[in-house]
Design a protein around this motif. Sequence first.
Motif, PDB file in Angstrom:
ATOM      1  N   MET A   1     -12.959  12.154   6.730  1.00  7.09           N
ATOM      2  CA  MET A   1     -13.582  13.337   6.164  1.00  7.09           C
ATOM      3  C   MET A   1     -12.527  14.279   5.598  1.00  7.09           C
ATOM      4  O   MET A   1     -12.669  14.838   4.521  1.00  7.09           O
ATOM      5  CB  MET A   1     -14.370  14.090   7.252  1.00  7.09           C
ATOM      6  N   LEU A   2     -11.432  14.443   6.358  1.00  2.15           N
ATOM      7  CA  LEU A   2     -10.386  15.363   5.938  1.00  2.15           C
ATOM      8  C   LEU A   2      -9.739  14.870   4.644  1.00  2.15           C
ATOM      9  O   LEU A   2      -9.481  15.633   3.724  1.00  2.15           O
ATOM     10  CB  LEU A   2      -9.344  15.490   7.053  1.00  2.15           C
ATOM     11  N   MET A   3      -9.530  13.562   4.563  1.00  4.54           N
ATOM     12  CA  MET A   3      -8.929  13.007   3.347  1.00  4.54           C
ATOM     13  C   MET A   3      -9.830  13.239   2.158  1.00  4.54           C
ATOM     14  O   MET A   3      -9.372  13.587   1.074  1.00  4.54           O
ATOM     15  CB  MET A   3      -8.697  11.506   3.525  1.00  4.54           C
ATOM     16  N   LYS A   4     -11.131  13.055   2.381  1.00  4.30           N
ATOM     17  CA  LYS A   4     -12.090  13.272   1.300  1.00  4.30           C
ATOM     18  C   LYS A   4     -12.044  14.745   0.874  1.00  4.30           C
ATOM     19  O   LYS A   4     -12.006  15.071  -0.312  1.00  4.30           O
ATOM     20  CB  LYS A   4     -13.488  12.881   1.782  1.00  4.30           C
ATOM     21  N   ALA A   5     -12.018  15.628   1.879  1.00  7.57           N
ATOM     22  CA  ALA A   5     -12.050  17.048   1.579  1.00  7.57           C
ATOM     23  C   ALA A   5     -10.770  17.469   0.850  1.00  7.57           C
ATOM     24  O   ALA A   5     -10.824  18.233  -0.110  1.00  7.57           O
ATOM     25  CB  ALA A   5     -12.211  17.851   2.874  1.00  7.57           C
ATOM     26  N   ILE A   6      -9.622  16.971   1.307  1.00  8.95           N
ATOM     27  CA  ILE A   6      -8.352  17.437   0.762  1.00  8.95           C
ATOM     28  C   ILE A   6      -8.011  16.747  -0.552  1.00  8.95           C
ATOM     29  O   ILE A   6      -7.636  17.384  -1.525  1.00  8.95           O
ATOM     30  CB  ILE A   6      -7.213  17.175   1.787  1.00  8.95           C
ATOM     31  N   THR A   7      -8.141  15.416  -0.573  1.00  9.22           N
ATOM     32  CA  THR A   7      -7.693  14.686  -1.756  1.00  9.22           C
ATOM     33  C   THR A   7      -8.841  14.242  -2.643  1.00  9.22           C
ATOM     34  O   THR A   7      -8.613  13.803  -3.757  1.00  9.22           O
ATOM     35  CB  THR A   7      -6.908  13.423  -1.350  1.00  9.22           C
ATOM     36  N   GLY A   8     -10.061  14.308  -2.135  1.00 13.35           N
ATOM     37  CA  GLY A   8     -11.189  13.827  -2.923  1.00 13.35           C
ATOM     38  C   GLY A   8     -11.291  12.310  -2.921  1.00 13.35           C
ATOM     39  O   GLY A   8     -12.165  11.741  -3.551  1.00 13.35           O
ATOM     40  N   ARG A   9     -10.388  11.642  -2.204  1.00 12.80           N
ATOM     41  CA  ARG A   9     -10.453  10.178  -2.178  1.00 12.80           C
ATOM     42  C   ARG A   9     -11.262   9.716  -0.974  1.00 12.80           C
ATOM     43  O   ARG A   9     -11.173  10.302   0.099  1.00 12.80           O
ATOM     44  CB  ARG A   9      -9.050   9.587  -2.069  1.00 12.80           C
TER      45      ARG A   9
ATOM     46  N   LYS B   1       0.856  -1.192   0.000  1.00 14.89           N
ATOM     47  CA  LYS B   1       0.000   0.000   0.000  1.00 14.89           C
ATOM     48  C   LYS B   1       0.892   1.242   0.000  1.00 14.89           C
ATOM     49  O   LYS B   1       1.190   1.784   1.062  1.00 14.89           O
ATOM     50  CB  LYS B   1      -0.885   0.025   1.251  1.00 14.89           C
ATOM     51  N   PRO B   2       1.347   1.668  -1.132  1.00 16.40           N
ATOM     52  CA  PRO B   2       2.214   2.844  -1.166  1.00 16.40           C
ATOM     53  C   PRO B   2       1.460   4.087  -0.711  1.00 16.40           C
ATOM     54  O   PRO B   2       0.276   4.244  -0.989  1.00 16.40           O
ATOM     55  CB  PRO B   2       2.598   2.954  -2.643  1.00 16.40           C
ATOM     56  N   ILE B   3       2.172   4.952   0.012  1.00 15.72           N
ATOM     57  CA  ILE B   3       1.574   6.181   0.512  1.00 15.72           C
ATOM     58  C   ILE B   3       2.143   7.335  -0.302  1.00 15.72           C
ATOM     59  O   ILE B   3       3.363   7.437  -0.462  1.00 15.72           O
ATOM     60  CB  ILE B   3       1.932   6.386   2.000  1.00 15.72           C
ATOM     61  N   ASP B   4       1.286   8.166  -0.862  1.00 13.49           N
ATOM     62  CA  ASP B   4       1.825   9.297  -1.600  1.00 13.49           C
ATOM     63  C   ASP B   4       1.615  10.626  -0.870  1.00 13.49           C
ATOM     64  O   ASP B   4       2.309  11.588  -1.111  1.00 13.49           O
ATOM     65  CB  ASP B   4       1.235   9.361  -3.016  1.00 13.49           C
ATOM     66  N   THR B   5       0.653  10.654   0.043  1.00 16.14           N
ATOM     67  CA  THR B   5       0.319  11.924   0.666  1.00 16.14           C
ATOM     68  C   THR B   5       0.246  11.761   2.175  1.00 16.14           C
ATOM     69  O   THR B   5      -0.262  10.751   2.666  1.00 16.14           O
ATOM     70  CB  THR B   5      -1.055  12.417   0.162  1.00 16.14           C
TER      71      THR B   5
ATOM     72  N   ALA C   1       6.617  12.052   6.815  1.00 17.04           N
ATOM     73  CA  ALA C   1       6.543  11.862   5.364  1.00 17.04           C
ATOM     74  C   ALA C   1       7.716  11.006   4.896  1.00 17.04           C
ATOM     75  O   ALA C   1       7.549  10.101   4.073  1.00 17.04           O
ATOM     76  CB  ALA C   1       6.548  13.215   4.663  1.00 17.04           C
ATOM     77  N   HIS C   2       8.872  11.287   5.453  1.00 13.06           N
ATOM     78  CA  HIS C   2      10.052  10.525   5.046  1.00 13.06           C
ATOM     79  C   HIS C   2       9.896   9.041   5.411  1.00 13.06           C
ATOM     80  O   HIS C   2      10.208   8.149   4.617  1.00 13.06           O
ATOM     81  CB  HIS C   2      11.301  11.101   5.716  1.00 13.06           C
ATOM     82  N   ILE C   3       9.364   8.805   6.623  1.00 15.92           N
ATOM     83  CA  ILE C   3       9.234   7.407   7.075  1.00 15.92           C
ATOM     84  C   ILE C   3       8.317   6.607   6.160  1.00 15.92           C
ATOM     85  O   ILE C   3       8.622   5.479   5.774  1.00 15.92           O
ATOM     86  CB  ILE C   3       8.707   7.360   8.527  1.00 15.92           C
ATOM     87  N   VAL C   4       7.184   7.195   5.777  1.00 13.48           N
ATOM     88  CA  VAL C   4       6.242   6.430   4.940  1.00 13.48           C
ATOM     89  C   VAL C   4       6.552   6.586   3.460  1.00 13.48           C
ATOM     90  O   VAL C   4       5.925   5.950   2.628  1.00 13.48           O
ATOM     91  CB  VAL C   4       4.781   6.852   5.197  1.00 13.48           C
ATOM     92  N   GLY C   5       7.488   7.431   3.141  1.00 12.27           N
ATOM     93  CA  GLY C   5       7.864   7.605   1.740  1.00 12.27           C
ATOM     94  C   GLY C   5       6.884   8.454   0.951  1.00 12.27           C
ATOM     95  O   GLY C   5       6.763   8.312  -0.264  1.00 12.27           O
ATOM     96  N   ALA C   6       6.138   9.337   1.651  1.00 12.53           N
ATOM     97  CA  ALA C   6       5.192  10.190   0.942  1.00 12.53           C
ATOM     98  C   ALA C   6       5.949  11.304   0.234  1.00 12.53           C
ATOM     99  O   ALA C   6       6.944  11.810   0.747  1.00 12.53           O
ATOM    100  CB  ALA C   6       4.186  10.783   1.918  1.00 12.53           C
ATOM    101  N   THR C   7       5.483  11.673  -0.946  1.00  9.94           N
ATOM    102  CA  THR C   7       6.149  12.729  -1.688  1.00  9.94           C
ATOM    103  C   THR C   7       5.481  14.076  -1.458  1.00  9.94           C
ATOM    104  O   THR C   7       5.990  15.102  -1.851  1.00  9.94           O
ATOM    105  CB  THR C   7       6.085  12.426  -3.191  1.00  9.94           C
TER     106      THR C   7
ATOM    107  N   PHE D   1      -4.689   3.883   4.502  1.00  6.49           N
ATOM    108  CA  PHE D   1      -3.606   3.581   3.569  1.00  6.49           C
ATOM    109  C   PHE D   1      -4.089   2.866   2.317  1.00  6.49           C
ATOM    110  O   PHE D   1      -3.358   2.744   1.354  1.00  6.49           O
ATOM    111  CB  PHE D   1      -2.437   2.843   4.258  1.00  6.49           C
ATOM    112  N   ASP D   2      -5.356   2.407   2.309  1.00  7.98           N
ATOM    113  CA  ASP D   2      -5.920   1.831   1.089  1.00  7.98           C
ATOM    114  C   ASP D   2      -5.972   2.857  -0.033  1.00  7.98           C
ATOM    115  O   ASP D   2      -6.009   2.513  -1.208  1.00  7.98           O
ATOM    116  CB  ASP D   2      -7.342   1.306   1.350  1.00  7.98           C
ATOM    117  N   ILE D   3      -6.028   4.145   0.344  1.00 11.56           N
ATOM    118  CA  ILE D   3      -6.080   5.163  -0.704  1.00 11.56           C
ATOM    119  C   ILE D   3      -4.779   5.974  -0.723  1.00 11.56           C
ATOM    120  O   ILE D   3      -4.717   7.045  -1.298  1.00 11.56           O
ATOM    121  CB  ILE D   3      -7.288   6.102  -0.516  1.00 11.56           C
ATOM    122  N   GLY D   4      -3.763   5.444  -0.073  1.00  8.80           N
ATOM    123  CA  GLY D   4      -2.442   6.063  -0.166  1.00  8.80           C
ATOM    124  C   GLY D   4      -2.286   7.351   0.611  1.00  8.80           C
ATOM    125  O   GLY D   4      -1.473   8.187   0.275  1.00  8.80           O
ATOM    126  N   VAL D   5      -3.081   7.531   1.652  1.00  9.07           N
ATOM    127  CA  VAL D   5      -3.003   8.760   2.424  1.00  9.07           C
ATOM    128  C   VAL D   5      -2.830   8.406   3.898  1.00  9.07           C
ATOM    129  O   VAL D   5      -3.379   7.412   4.373  1.00  9.07           O
ATOM    130  CB  VAL D   5      -4.281   9.609   2.249  1.00  9.07           C
TER     131      VAL D   5
END
Lengths: 330, 222, 271, 192, 345, 446
Positions: free
Chosen positions: F242-250, F152-156, F190-196, F259-263
């Motif tokens: 809710m915050l993830m939905k608001a910020i990323t739309g996912r 489950k890669p994390i991007d955000t 961010a560094h630990i999970v490898g988020a860009t 982490f299923d949606i990479g956040v």
Amino acid sequence: MENKTMKLVLSGAPHFVTGYDIQKTMGMVIIALLPALAGGVYFFGLRALLVTAVSIVSAVAAEFLFRKALRRETHVTDLSAVVTGMLLALILPVSSPLWMAAIGSAFAIIVAKELFGGLGGNFANPALVGRAVLLMSWPAFMTRWSPSLHAAVVDATTTATPLGILKLGGTITDVMKSVGASGKPALYLQMFLGNHSGSIGETSALLLLLGAAFLVVTRVIDLRTPVAMIAATFVASWLFGQDPTFSVLAGGILLGAFFMATDYVTTPVTPIGKWAFGIGAGLMTVLIRQLGNFPEGVTYGILLMNVLVPYLDKIIPRKFGFVKPRKVNA
Amino acid sequence: MKRLFGVFVNGLIIENPLFIIMIGLCSSMAVTTTVANGIGMGVALTFVLVMSELIISLFRNLIPESIRMPIFLIVIAAFTTIMDLEMQAYFPVLSKSMGVFIPLVVVNCIVMGRVEAFSSKQPVADSVVDGLGMGIGYTWVLIALAVVRELLGNGTLLGFQIMPASFSPMIFFILPPGGFLVFSLWMAASNNLRRKLLAGKKPEPTQDSCCTLPENGSAEKA
Amino acid sequence: MKIILETAIIAAVLGLLIGVALGFFREKFAVPSDPLVDKIRAILPGANCGACGFAGCDAYAIAVAHQTTTPDRCTTGGKKAGDQIAALLGLTSSAVDQIAVLVCQGSKDKAPLKADYEGIQSCRAAKITTGGTKLCQWSCIGLGDCTRICPFDALHMGDDGLPHVDTVKCTGCGKCVDACPQNVLTRVSRAKKGAMPLCSNRNPVKSKVIATCKIGCIKCEICVKSCPEGAIHMERGLPVVDEHLCTSCGICVAKCPTKVFKLIEKDIVTS
Amino acid sequence: MTDLIKIFVAAFLINNIILMRFIALCSYIGMTSDVGQSVGMGLAVTFVTVMASAVTWPIYYWILKPNGLEFLEILVFIVVIAALVQLVEFYLKKSVPTLYHAMGIYLPLITTNCAILAVTFDQITFNYNFVQSIVFSIAVSLGYLLAMLLLAGVRQRLKNSPIPSFMMDTPILFLTTSIIAVAFMGFAGLIK
Amino acid sequence: MKRWQMIKLGLILAVYTIVGCVGLAFVYNSTSKTIAQRQEADLQAGLHEVFPTATGFTPTDKVKSPNSTIVFDAAYTADGPSGSLGIAVKAHGPSYGGPTTLIVGVSTDGTITGVKVLENKDTPGLGANAANPKYYVDKATKTTFPGQFAGKKVSDAFIVKQDVTAITSATITSRSITNLVQAVAKAASDALGTAGSAPVPSSPSSSAVLPSADTVRPSSRAATSSVPGVSILETLVGTKAGTIVGASGKATAKSYDGDVTVLVGVSTDGTITGVQILECTDSLGSPILAPEFAQQFVGKKAGTPLEIGTNIDAVSGATLSSRGATALVKATADALVTALAGGGL
Amino acid sequence: MSLKTFRGGIHPPEHKESTRDLPIERVPTPKSVVIHLTQAIGAQNQPLVKVGDRVVKGQMIGDVQACPAATVHASITGIVRKIEPAPQSNLKDGMAVFIEADGTDETAYMAPLDAFACSREEAIKRLRDAGIVGMGGASFPTDVKLAPPADKPIDTIIANGAECEPYLTIDYRTMMESPADVVEGLAIAAHIVGATRAIVAIESNKADALPVIEQQFAGHSHGIRMGTIIAATKYPEGGEKMLMKAITGREVPSKGLPFDIGVICQNVGTLKAIKEAFIDGKPLIERGFTVSGGACKTPKNLYAPIGTVIADLIPDVIQMSDDVRKVIFGGPMMGVTVPSLQTPIAKGTSGVLFFTAAESKQYEERLCIRCGRCANACPAQLMPMLMNAALDANDVNRADAIGLVDCFECGACSYVCPARIPLTQRFKLGKDLLRNQRAKEARHGK
């Protein structure tokens, strides 16, 4: 310890509630009905007010006494009985005997509401049940219409409602004559203003829309059901070869759509259910108007849909994060 | 004698077919628009019930188990037809106003139920008394329903004007929804009364109905 | 006369036809059936009225035999049929001779509330939102989940804030045991004898127990020491009685400083 | 064709067998505590009604009437229907167990279901021909199913209503039925 | 062994059936006479009510039902001291809640002598008042609903709320019974040969719709309508002094629940010169036979829209039939204009 | 322009004005603390000390027995007086270590660790050793959260500064006062999970914290792309999903995890703790919280050692009015009431609210009138009234089908209900019943 002096309270979250309660909701509905009632008084005279008052008093008294007799907490202050009494009065002819209005609203409150446990327990709209029972019991009183006091022409035909004229085989032209309109636009205007015979509160589209706008703005009602019902009536009556604009303005469509098809307790809570309810009620109304025995079908249209609500409530909208279950390959 | 009286009262009140056992409901609402109809139907059903119970009880040892049902039906249907024909002959008005509900006595659960549950296992005298008790129990409920409906819905009783002329009958009561409503309220009243009685003196009424039990058990073993 | 002859002929043909057909089908399509179902079916009146909520007497008999429903639902047969079926099932069922027992004596005056609880009046709700109502977190919460779930009206909340088991009505069905979020209800056999500790407090700290409940087990182990048969031992902070060794001598009942012990045959299973 | 539609609508809605004619109330009250159950019962009734209608019509017009034996109507109909139901039940139980469990278990209830017998009598009273009789029987039994479904739906809601204790169980069901019947009065005159 | 068991079951059942059925047959034998007598007595009483002066009734088969929904159970000629008084018909037809059975008597001069409603299953307290001998539509004269038909001419209009007083709140019942009475009475008077002058022009003159023509002859080629359901029965050409001045056509089509037949005349310039509504078998359609309705079409141009509610007024009480007739008139006129323009006449 | 948000939600009165401008005070070291051994969601911890031991501030006193769990540390230096059950803010009495201060201010912190230089495993271990948990209220162990499965890669990564609960202002103050710590912690996470990509999300009513945060990006972003977003002020905007939905739309799938949606979402307080754990070697032994409510005479923001008993702060730090009726740990929407002031501050305590009798009024519950307000308010797009009806009819399975387990108990439905039905509590009850039933079925299945 300090417990003894302080007496703390334990309760579940949240520890916060809005100040908005049932009483306020019902209060809003009453305010929204006032223009229509005022219109009734203007068009049909002070007797309209008298009938309404009797109906309200009877409804409130019935609820109060019944709950007292059952030794249940009385909830008349939530104003729901007032709304029922008021709605019932608004769908009665102004010439209704006062005793009939009183029996109607007592019947509505006790049989259709309190025997089911009171507000929230009933499945059918009490006011509509009351009216349907009155219509069955005393059809003569329930179809004795008075002309509007401000009608341009007063002749024998004005004692029938516009829909009644059609039911008796008349045409739109006859309706125009009855309200003294020279053409369709004039007819629409008269219908919109409410200057024709009919139930106390149903005639004026303008005043009903005013009240409805208030409820929409204050977010008391959801627009889905009324829009669906009016649209369904419009389309269906057009398909039946009727004048669709007239069909929507005539009779109780607007009153029913905005104030009865939006009754919280007896209508669906799901969005799709609301659409379906409105469409069904509109279709049934037109069907009864066109083919049935009665000139007006709003009462029965909504009641029939009330019965279907448990099924309409099963159409649950998409949940947050809902993913369609993937088919497992066999 | 006391035993027979117990059986009689059982049907009349304690196991009243309509209010307590709740069978044979259909006709009870359909024919109770007037008291006369109610009485007619009650008498008709009582006749069929008593006669069927009598016959079944008489022949109860001559009925093979596997075709028990068709035989019961034949007996009941025969008496229903007899009653139907007699009504047509001597009470044509009544017969007409009750329409299809006369032949439907044949599938009235009261008759079928009592025949199966009672007279196919009980001696003749008991069966007849049971039939009478059940029949009259059925009839009085019909009359109770009909009185309310005819009085409020038509202002009359047995055809005689009772209510003052100024009374406008509430036609609702003689229409189908009114039938359901009146039955519902009567039943609620009976439930309420029964509960109060039960609360007042323990479960005595049910105890009463049990006085017919011992023999019943022995009959079954036999 | 002609009509009578015709009637007779038609009747004969009809009767013969149907009789033979029924016999034939019954033979040809016979399905072996459960003898218990048949026995129950024989008790039922056979009116097939459907008032029990099942599709006819056969369906109901099967449901009763499989114990998916209670035997008291036949309205046509009444109490009589219900009793007979119950008696029939009683021979094969072992659950009947048990009785529910509350393993807590923390009544209002003995076990103080930790604060006023407001909200849904249900033990389980109180437990999940506020961790119970009493200072003792093992105690009976006293909001009556058990009384509401009892199908036999055998549990009633007493004035002391604890549910009381009506030993006559209780059938030992165990619904209340499942419903209790605190697990302070248990079942014992009606025939069981011996001493039973009625406390569920597992707090090992004596002072804490005393602070939360006047009738809780304070882990003094006097019972263990005083039992002449050695039938009592402590298990996870509570005394446990070995029923095979217990002689109902009553010494533990007398010695326990907080009156936790009761004799089953004397104080619990009474009629 | 129009007469068939009229017969259908009249029997299905306007003169709904339960709501307007008070027939088959026992199973209506008993079998509506669960929607699935009502559907099973309703379909079983439909099946048996159509079958009964198809069997009794020829018996009446080809055997009883030509011989002047109309008075045997009640006896012959009920016996034939009862036998038929039992035969079908035997057959289903053994040969089509899946269907039996979906629908067949309701069959014993049906022998004494007034609706079926009422249909067979009515089709004679109303002088229907064979096709009309079949349509009529379908309409009546679907009307039965409809009424069952409506009550079953409302019953689910009633579970949440704090109904006064004296109205519990059957009284409230009849009261509900009364109000459903009020709503059905709106269909009056739909077919003239 | 098993087979014997089966047959034994059959035999036992057969014995029960035989005993039951034969018992019934005996009961039937004894009651059937009573039933028949009683029915006869009821009938006689009814017949005497509609023909109080008759000395006897003889069955007749002269009367025929006009349509399939109304069933004539029996018909009798009423015999008076000096010859036949008229005809009494027992019939049943559809009403609101089920079939209504009634007896209608018509005298030889086309007057209804009486109507008795034997059975009515309409709403109790409302529609069922039709059969209630104590329900008066006119309290002053104690006239019951069926009573008001006595003395009415068969040729009258029979329109509820006009020449027939309705039962309060039971307009549908009133209408259906009125229609039933009218249909039965008309059939009876037809059988009597008096053929009361119903507002149907008995012999439509094709020239009446083409007033400008002096001679009218059948066309060599029939006009056909493109509108589905419209069949043009005959096409005539009207000439004046040898030149074609117009055409007329007789056409029929389905209307509300029956047929409507019209005669339409069109001049060569496409103007409708005359319309006659010849027949309308709709259940409530008879009012459109009134000439006033047909008259509205005269002068209208074929090819322009003809619509109820806009340029044609419906006949009160028969909106649907009016609509059907109007559509037919328009279709016929259009067809004639097309035919005239094509010169194929 | 409309602000980023989600569907549903409510607008309760904020009540933030009394504390939002007050700097966070550090309370004087208390004489004793009560440190519960288990303070995170998950398994029970075991004590590492005995009665009578001397412990030093920062010393680990409770270790993880099973995953997920978080270690606990002594928050003051002193002697262990007793180890026994004590009242805890999460309802149940849990095993706690009672430490009596000896007056010294000795510390035993870990050595600093460069998150950007060490291996991922080391970083995760540091988080675990520091006992860091989510400080928004849920107390989920951060070492578990920052170690998602490899597939489950994390991007955000989102820094949650929404703080949508009324009254609470501690996150806001943290951002205002230690923006550098927050940004540094965000970079480390961010560094630990490898988020860009790292986003700081704030509700519009706290927009003035944005520039303060943005100023720190230059110095502390460690090359991670950072940004800020203002979301609408609405409850529960701070809810993770809710915050993830608001910020990323996912949308986090039903029954799924973020982490299923990479956040991944972290509270700003947690980020500060992460920074301290790496840069200062300081485990999570202190936390900030807001003290407020109608019955609190001295609303303020405080830093206190974990395990500080509220009663010890009265009256020197906090003063209450006499009519206090309810004490809430957490916010008013999701916090829990405590039975006594003897309750210690835990790692998840974001606020302590004192309510008067008037504020804690219980309304009479009425029948549901099906107005649908709860459905409009529900951020999870559920139908609370239908679930309530199903539960009322004892039909747990039906309630489950409607979405009982998707309810995350934000309390929005209870807040808006005009019939005053305690919907949230009922759903908690329903979930419990459902768990019971499932467990029973599983037993019978075997």
